[in-house]
Design a protein around this motif. Sequence first.
Motif: not given
Length: 237
Positions: A72-82
């Motif tokens: 949660l401190k060091t990673r990033g997340v990019t979210c998409f949808s179908e």
Amino acid sequence: MGFNDPYDCALTPNIESPSDEETELLRNKYLSKADLADSQRYEFTTKSTQELRELFLRSAHGAIKQSTDQFLKTRGVTCFSEKNDDLLMWSHYGGRYKGVCLEFDTEVDPFGKIKPVRYLPELPKVAVASILLHNTFDPVLELYCTKSASWSYEREWRAIHSGAGTRFVYAPEALTGVYFGPDIDTQSVEIVCLVLAGQNEGVRFYKGSRSSTEFRVLFSEFTYTSHLQAKKLGLLP
């Protein structure tokens, strides 16, 4: 930006206790390490199977909690949808029908690394013995692509990045379509179309409207013609 799901990327999984056979296999694996300290070798040799099982479980809980906190401190997340027509998605992420939805070609980088989110009715289980015996941390990584079944309507895919708070760009040719929400203002449509006309002329545009028979957003494709183009074509006085 934080997650709107308190469990997202912060799961505390149910860790399965290793069997007697697995515990003994783990004992032998660690005892075979040449760099094992004498104190550790003594501990692995003298502990009973039950004591060793409890040790592995405590270590697993600590390691996964540390991994989650660090993520949660060091990673990033990019979210998409179908999906592009779900009412809740437009309400939560599409500016309450006044925003846009972008369509990408998933064959183009960086979309090749996105993974589908799995939706479960209960917290997932992790077999610590399998992780330690086979040196695979895939089950732990899957925790960051796991959500409650309550969110299944999102049909989400996500990319995990090594840096937190980082803005990522995509190649212009990766963008294949823009879907405008039913309540977007004309000026915003004009601005988006003008910008994209100078970057990728292959992008297709779709205007959204509310369905009169279903709870969903319908889209119809349109061809954007700028004011100057319209004048050249004699479409304007």
